[in-house]
Motif scaffolding. Structure first.
Motif, PDB file in Angstrom:
ATOM      1  N   PRO A  33       0.725  -1.154  -0.055  1.00 26.38           N
ATOM      2  CA  PRO A  33       0.101  -0.017  -0.099  1.00 26.38           C
ATOM      3  C   PRO A  33       0.721   1.304  -0.043  1.00 26.38           C
ATOM      4  O   PRO A  33       0.303   2.300  -0.313  1.00 26.38           O
ATOM      5  CB  PRO A  33      -0.794  -0.100   1.149  1.00 26.38           C
ATOM      6  N   ASP A  34       2.238   1.369   0.483  1.00 21.91           N
ATOM      7  CA  ASP A  34       2.842   2.455   0.421  1.00 21.91           C
ATOM      8  C   ASP A  34       3.497   2.701  -1.058  1.00 21.91           C
ATOM      9  O   ASP A  34       3.919   3.774  -1.248  1.00 21.91           O
ATOM     10  CB  ASP A  34       4.095   2.205   1.143  1.00 21.91           C
ATOM     11  N   PHE A  35       3.194   1.906  -1.830  1.00 23.97           N
ATOM     12  CA  PHE A  35       3.629   1.914  -3.134  1.00 23.97           C
ATOM     13  C   PHE A  35       2.764   2.043  -4.361  1.00 23.97           C
ATOM     14  O   PHE A  35       2.846   2.552  -5.284  1.00 23.97           O
ATOM     15  CB  PHE A  35       4.905   1.039  -3.797  1.00 23.97           C
ATOM     16  N   PHE A  36       1.540   1.222  -4.238  1.00 23.19           N
ATOM     17  CA  PHE A  36       0.343   1.108  -5.276  1.00 23.19           C
ATOM     18  C   PHE A  36      -0.742   1.845  -4.691  1.00 23.19           C
ATOM     19  O   PHE A  36      -1.062   1.800  -3.592  1.00 23.19           O
ATOM     20  CB  PHE A  36       0.314  -0.168  -5.441  1.00 23.19           C
ATOM     21  N   GLU A  37      -1.287   2.452  -5.570  1.00 19.38           N
ATOM     22  CA  GLU A  37      -2.632   3.176  -5.171  1.00 19.38           C
ATOM     23  C   GLU A  37      -3.698   2.798  -6.289  1.00 19.38           C
ATOM     24  O   GLU A  37      -3.390   2.687  -7.662  1.00 19.38           O
ATOM     25  CB  GLU A  37      -2.291   4.762  -5.054  1.00 19.38           C
ATOM     26  N   MET A  38      -4.852   3.049  -5.997  1.00 18.12           N
ATOM     27  CA  MET A  38      -5.993   2.693  -6.959  1.00 18.12           C
ATOM     28  C   MET A  38      -6.506   3.986  -7.409  1.00 18.12           C
ATOM     29  O   MET A  38      -6.747   5.033  -6.930  1.00 18.12           O
ATOM     30  CB  MET A  38      -7.205   2.106  -6.393  1.00 18.12           C
ATOM     31  N   ASN A  39      -6.783   4.137  -8.750  1.00 20.14           N
ATOM     32  CA  ASN A  39      -7.486   5.193  -9.413  1.00 20.14           C
ATOM     33  C   ASN A  39      -8.898   4.899  -9.474  1.00 20.14           C
ATOM     34  O   ASN A  39      -9.201   4.026 -10.729  1.00 20.14           O
ATOM     35  CB  ASN A  39      -6.771   5.534 -10.722  1.00 20.14           C
ATOM     36  N   ASP A  40      -9.817   5.217  -8.872  1.00 21.07           N
ATOM     37  CA  ASP A  40     -11.115   4.746  -8.643  1.00 21.07           C
ATOM     38  C   ASP A  40     -11.842   5.260  -9.952  1.00 21.07           C
ATOM     39  O   ASP A  40     -12.837   4.622 -10.467  1.00 21.07           O
ATOM     40  CB  ASP A  40     -11.878   4.959  -7.492  1.00 21.07           C
ATOM     41  N   ASP A  41     -11.426   6.546 -10.425  1.00 21.03           N
ATOM     42  CA  ASP A  41     -12.258   7.216 -11.385  1.00 21.03           C
ATOM     43  C   ASP A  41     -11.962   6.342 -12.579  1.00 21.03           C
ATOM     44  O   ASP A  41     -12.797   6.241 -13.452  1.00 21.03           O
ATOM     45  CB  ASP A  41     -11.685   8.475 -11.736  1.00 21.03           C
ATOM     46  N   ASP A  42     -10.916   5.967 -12.890  1.00 23.64           N
ATOM     47  CA  ASP A  42     -10.347   5.306 -14.216  1.00 23.64           C
ATOM     48  C   ASP A  42     -10.451   3.802 -14.156  1.00 23.64           C
ATOM     49  O   ASP A  42     -10.193   2.937 -14.935  1.00 23.64           O
ATOM     50  CB  ASP A  42      -9.070   5.795 -14.621  1.00 23.64           C
ATOM     51  N   GLY A  43     -10.356   3.108 -12.785  1.00 18.89           N
ATOM     52  CA  GLY A  43     -10.656   1.718 -12.616  1.00 18.89           C
ATOM     53  C   GLY A  43      -9.202   1.014 -12.762  1.00 18.89           C
ATOM     54  O   GLY A  43      -9.218   0.161 -13.593  1.00 18.89           O
ATOM     55  N   HIS A  44      -8.069   1.508 -12.414  1.00 16.99           N
ATOM     56  CA  HIS A  44      -6.814   0.765 -12.374  1.00 16.99           C
ATOM     57  C   HIS A  44      -5.922   1.479 -11.266  1.00 16.99           C
ATOM     58  O   HIS A  44      -6.036   2.255 -10.905  1.00 16.99           O
ATOM     59  CB  HIS A  44      -6.142   1.324 -13.609  1.00 16.99           C
ATOM     60  N   ALA A  45      -4.878   0.588 -11.008  1.00 17.33           N
ATOM     61  CA  ALA A  45      -3.671   0.904  -9.971  1.00 17.33           C
ATOM     62  C   ALA A  45      -2.813   1.566 -10.610  1.00 17.33           C
ATOM     63  O   ALA A  45      -2.803   1.642 -12.041  1.00 17.33           O
ATOM     64  CB  ALA A  45      -3.379  -0.382  -9.500  1.00 17.33           C
ATOM     65  N   TYR A  46      -2.131   2.224 -10.033  1.00 22.31           N
ATOM     66  CA  TYR A  46      -0.706   2.907 -10.448  1.00 22.31           C
ATOM     67  C   TYR A  46       0.323   2.914  -9.453  1.00 22.31           C
ATOM     68  O   TYR A  46       0.015   2.547  -8.027  1.00 22.31           O
ATOM     69  CB  TYR A  46      -1.024   3.873 -11.045  1.00 22.31           C
ATOM     70  N   VAL A  47       1.653   3.243  -9.615  1.00 23.22           N
ATOM     71  CA  VAL A  47       2.588   3.088  -8.691  1.00 23.22           C
ATOM     72  C   VAL A  47       2.670   4.724  -8.380  1.00 23.22           C
ATOM     73  O   VAL A  47       3.110   5.452  -9.226  1.00 23.22           O
ATOM     74  CB  VAL A  47       4.067   2.609  -9.158  1.00 23.22           C
ATOM     75  N   LYS A  48       2.552   4.907  -6.931  1.00 22.48           N
ATOM     76  CA  LYS A  48       2.553   6.124  -6.320  1.00 22.48           C
ATOM     77  C   LYS A  48       4.190   6.587  -5.680  1.00 22.48           C
ATOM     78  O   LYS A  48       4.090   7.808  -5.556  1.00 22.48           O
ATOM     79  CB  LYS A  48       1.433   6.482  -5.456  1.00 22.48           C
ATOM     80  N   ALA A  49       4.763   5.577  -5.375  1.00 19.11           N
ATOM     81  CA  ALA A  49       6.143   5.601  -5.032  1.00 19.11           C
ATOM     82  C   ALA A  49       6.935   4.372  -5.431  1.00 19.11           C
ATOM     83  O   ALA A  49       6.529   3.309  -5.654  1.00 19.11           O
ATOM     84  CB  ALA A  49       6.201   5.851  -3.368  1.00 19.11           C
ATOM     85  N   GLN A  50       8.487   4.820  -5.707  1.00 20.40           N
ATOM     86  CA  GLN A  50       9.177   3.781  -5.970  1.00 20.40           C
ATOM     87  C   GLN A  50      10.122   3.160  -4.747  1.00 20.40           C
ATOM     88  O   GLN A  50      10.089   4.113  -3.811  1.00 20.40           O
ATOM     89  CB  GLN A  50      10.359   4.395  -6.897  1.00 20.40           C
ATOM     90  N   PRO A  51      10.345   1.893  -4.509  1.00 21.72           N
ATOM     91  CA  PRO A  51      10.779   1.457  -3.537  1.00 21.72           C
ATOM     92  C   PRO A  51      12.412   1.854  -3.290  1.00 21.72           C
ATOM     93  O   PRO A  51      12.972   2.026  -4.322  1.00 21.72           O
ATOM     94  CB  PRO A  51      10.686  -0.039  -3.428  1.00 21.72           C
ATOM     95  N   GLN A  52      12.717   2.069  -2.115  1.00 19.83           N
ATOM     96  CA  GLN A  52      14.343   2.504  -2.025  1.00 19.83           C
ATOM     97  C   GLN A  52      15.182   1.171  -1.394  1.00 19.83           C
ATOM     98  O   GLN A  52      16.313   1.133  -1.596  1.00 19.83           O
ATOM     99  CB  GLN A  52      14.406   3.641  -1.293  1.00 19.83           C
ATOM    100  N   THR A  53      14.671   0.518  -0.333  1.00 20.09           N
ATOM    101  CA  THR A  53      15.299  -0.396   0.655  1.00 20.09           C
ATOM    102  C   THR A  53      14.915  -1.899  -0.068  1.00 20.09           C
ATOM    103  O   THR A  53      14.077  -1.821  -0.569  1.00 20.09           O
ATOM    104  CB  THR A  53      14.910  -0.136   1.961  1.00 20.09           C
TER     105      THR A  53
END
Length: 76
Positions: A33-53
């Protein structure tokens, strides 16, 4: 297999992304959940942050492995 040429514009730039094969199942959001989020308007997930560790990368790899339609890519 995800295609970086078909990734959603909302993805933050980097290695991981979600492409247009996403069916909005929410699996990636539940797994990382820290890296993926749902776009409820368009009906898809996206990456909201890139992992570092390494632990964060493992979370994203688990989300990638759990995607039922292979819509998550790691060749950003």
């Amino acid at each position: 297999m995800a295609d970086k040429n078909n990734k959603f514009q909302q993805n933050i730039s980097g290695k991981y992304y979600v492409d247009d094969q996403c069916i909005a199942c929410d699996a990636c959001v539940m797994e990382a959940p820290d890296f993926f989020e749902m776009n409820d308007d368009d009906g898809h997930a996206y990456v909201k942050a890139q992992p570092q560790t390494p632990d964060q990368i493992e979370e994203c790899e688990n989300a990638l492995a759990g995607c039922p339609v292979d819509a998550i890519g790691s060749d950003g």
